[in-house]
Design a protein around this motif. Structure first.
Motif, PDB file in Angstrom:
ATOM      1  N   LEU A   1     -28.737  54.223  25.271  1.00 45.40           N
ATOM      2  CA  LEU A   1     -29.344  53.489  24.167  1.00 45.40           C
ATOM      3  C   LEU A   1     -28.876  52.039  24.148  1.00 45.40           C
ATOM      4  CD1 LEU A   1     -29.193  56.080  21.236  1.00 45.40           C
ATOM      5  CD2 LEU A   1     -31.144  55.510  22.706  1.00 45.40           C
ATOM      6  N   ALA A   2     -27.595  51.815  24.413  1.00 46.18           N
ATOM      7  CA  ALA A   2     -27.076  50.448  24.431  1.00 46.18           C
ATOM      8  C   ALA A   2     -27.613  49.661  25.613  1.00 46.18           C
ATOM      9  CB  ALA A   2     -25.546  50.476  24.468  1.00 46.18           C
ATOM     10  N   GLU A   3     -27.882  50.353  26.708  1.00 49.80           N
ATOM     11  CA  GLU A   3     -28.380  49.690  27.910  1.00 49.80           C
ATOM     12  C   GLU A   3     -29.855  49.324  27.792  1.00 49.80           C
ATOM     13  OE1 GLU A   3     -29.070  50.774  32.674  1.00 49.80           O
ATOM     14  OE2 GLU A   3     -27.832  52.066  31.390  1.00 49.80           O
ATOM     15  N   VAL A   4     -30.655  50.230  27.236  1.00 49.80           N
ATOM     16  CA  VAL A   4     -32.109  50.049  27.207  1.00 49.80           C
ATOM     17  C   VAL A   4     -32.593  49.512  25.869  1.00 49.80           C
ATOM     18  CG1 VAL A   4     -34.313  51.244  27.485  1.00 49.80           C
ATOM     19  CG2 VAL A   4     -32.374  51.871  28.927  1.00 49.80           C
ATOM     20  N   MET A   5     -31.926  49.871  24.788  1.00 54.93           N
ATOM     21  CA  MET A   5     -32.158  49.363  23.445  1.00 54.93           C
ATOM     22  C   MET A   5     -33.622  49.465  22.993  1.00 54.93           C
ATOM     23  SD  MET A   5     -30.079  46.109  21.954  1.00 54.93           S
ATOM     24  CE  MET A   5     -28.543  46.735  22.620  1.00 54.93           C
TER      25      MET A   5
END
Length: 563
Positions: free
Chosen positions: A508-512
């Motif tokens: 989630l933090a990578e793709v947001m």
């Protein structure tokens, strides 16, 4: 001012005295009760959305507020503000236990409860409810709903096809039990409007118009002495300002609305009070998945990351959220409540804008600043629409503030106000670019539920198809995340869950797909002229938001007339 949730509790302490609800200045139908002695007890008022549809089916997506929980009950209640290891409050259930592998949930149901038409409630009603959901395609689109069988009048077994520990709170605390004798001949549980609702809950429907409706105390309710009030009148209100004006005038008694200068109002009127629970995770939801038909510059991860770093959350909190905003994590775990379940390598969202970082991300991805001051790559300008419902003043101000912030870094954001129905329809069908919304917490305080609801492939559909506007509207889909969710559902071991959550958080933090804004000011307002015993910052016995079900039923059955 940069606030943690603990700070929010301190800030709102002056609104924490036991409170109740205000009377109208003159007699009106809002104070008139009905039979069963309810007319001798206070009728309190709350808010409802405009354009009310006459739908009292707790399993319909169009059901009006207050039906879930107040008329139709669940088996238990989990308080989302308490740790995951809490003991839930028994309602129509008295106790429950899992088998060893998490496939069978056995519930002992309440003896002696009756439906409002005097028909005895039994475990057969519980088994019928789960069977009806299982057999209704619209309510069981993924085909994973459990089966159920009544062993006797007070025992029901709920059976899953695979280990499903994390589905327990949905069965126990988010499944509205309906009477078999009245729903047996209903063909489609998802679309039935249920014009004459009969429940086991603390209240019963008395009258309905598109402008307001009245629920009176159900004196056949199993919980002796509750409710102590005579009833609730829900009034259709358009926008925060109208609701605020009516609350200050004593015409609305219980509501959850964004109101500026709350401390001043409370200081000036000893009957007024409020709580702030601080778990509402606001985000810019992006239609992010081109493989499912999403279109626009927001489908590019680089653009979403630029929005993340280009946001000045401190200014946003001051201008839109009364300086009550708090840190949010891109993991979408709550930084304080879920601290032990958040990957320590993931930092909270920056409180102040990092414009150089935002520009670098765009330029590294091949975007160049155009003569019009907006970044573009080829013929794709970084220009996007973003919407919120008309009259939601905090969101309206937030979007206007964000538009001004992003203009400074070469991103064009075009705010739009639309009706609630249009907003939900766009989310459901994927026909939007960005919306501002909140990530719901689910039936129990465990990060699993927002992850499953908002980021699993099972909970989304291709653009153009009609999905759930409160589930995975970003259309995010990742096989590794789906596998981690399935693995988390199959264990009751917190340490094992933690590893699966870390993987989800990293993705989630990578793709947001949802760009974190902040944890907002979840404000609920009260007036103590009529009743007392509302939640306070020191005693949040239920999540107090007036729109939350079944939480609002726990509040409304607990309050008592003021002496």
């Amino acid at each position: 001012m940069h606030l943690s949730r603990r700070d929010l509790y301190k800030l709102t302490a002056l609104g924490a005295a036991p409170v109740a609800l205000a009377a109208c200045s003159t007699s009106s139908n809002l104070e008139n009760g009905g039979g069963g002695g309810a007319e001798e007890r206070p009728i309190i008022t709350t808010t409802a959305n405009t354009g009310l549809a006459e739908n009292f089916n707790p399993h319909s997506p169009s059901v009006i507020s207050l039906i879930q929980g107040l008329i139709y009950e669940t088996l238990f209640y989990f308080n989302p503000l308490e740790p995951i290891d809490q003991e839930p409050v028994p309602l129509l259930g008295e106790s429950y236990a899992w088998n060893e592998d998490g496939t069978v949930l056995t519930v002992t149901t309440r003896a002696g409860a009756v439906w409002a038409d005097d028909t005895p409630f039994t475990a057969k009603d519980v088994a019928f409810t789960f069977t009806k959901i299982l057999d209704t395609e619209a309510l069981n689109a993924a085909g994973t709903a459990p089966s159920a069988e009544a062993i006797d009048d007070t025992t029901v077994e709920i059976t899953y096809a695979e280990p499903s520990f994390t589905e327990g709170p949905n069965a126990l605390a988010r499944t509205w039990i309906i009477p078999e004798h009245l729903f047996a001949d209903v063909d489609d549980l998802a679309t039935y409007a249920n014009p004459e609702p009969v429940g086991t809950g603390p209240f019963a429907l008395d009258d309905f118009t598109p402008e307001s409706y009245l629920l009176l105390a159900n004196d056949k309710h199993w919980d002796e002495g509750k409710p102590a009030i005579g009833g609730i009148r829900a009034i259709a209100i358009s926008g925060n300002q109208s609701a605020t004006d009516m609350w200050l005038a004593g015409e609305i008694d219980y509501m959850s609305s964004a109101i500026p200068n709350l401390e001043e109002h409370v200081a000036a009127n000893p009957d007024l009070s409020f709580t702030n629970t601080g778990i509402s995770q606001m985000a810019l939801m992006a239609a992010s998945n081109p493989e499912l038909g999403c279109e626009g510059p927001q489908t590019d991860v680089a653009v979403r990351k630029a929005l993340y770093y280009g946001m000045d959350r401190e200014q946003l909190s001051k201008l839109a959220f009364f300086d009550l905003g708090a840190d949010i994590s891109p993991s979408f775990g709550l930084p304080e409540r879920d601290a032990d379940f958040i990957d320590p390598s993931i930092e909270n969202a920056p409180w102040n804008a990092q414009p150089d970082e935002a520009k670098k991300i765009l330029e590294d991805a091949g975007y160049a600043l155009g003569s019009d001051g907006v970044y573009a790559k080829g013929d794709v300008r970084v220009s996007m629409t973003v919407s919120c419902p008309t009259g939601w003043s905090d969101f309206v101000t937030a979007l206007d503030t964000l538009a001004a912030q992003y203009k400074e870094i070469g991103i064009e954001l075009i705010p739009q106000q639309v009706s609630v129905n249009e907003w939900n329809d766009a989310k459901a069908r994927g026909t939007y670019q960005l919306v501002i919304d909140s990530v719901g917490q689910g039936p129990a305080p465990d990060p699993y539920y927002p992850y499953r609801n908002h980021f699993s492939t099972d909970n989304t559909v291709p653009v153009g198809e009609n999905g759930n506007p409160y589930h995975n509207v970003t259309r995010f889909s990742d096989p590794e995340v789906d596998a981690a969710l399935d693995a988390a559902a199959a264990t009751d071991d917190p340490e094992v869950k933690k590893g699966h959550y870390f993987l989800i958080q990293q993705r989630l933090a990578e793709v947001m797909p949802a760009i974190p804004v902040m944890i907002g000011s979840s404000l609920t307002e009260y007036n103590s002229a009529k009743v007392t015993g509302w939640p306070t910052q020191e005693n949040l016995f239920a999540y107090p938001m007036a729109w939350a079900a079944p939480d609002n039923s726990m509040v409304l059955k607990t309050i008592t007339p003021a002496s």
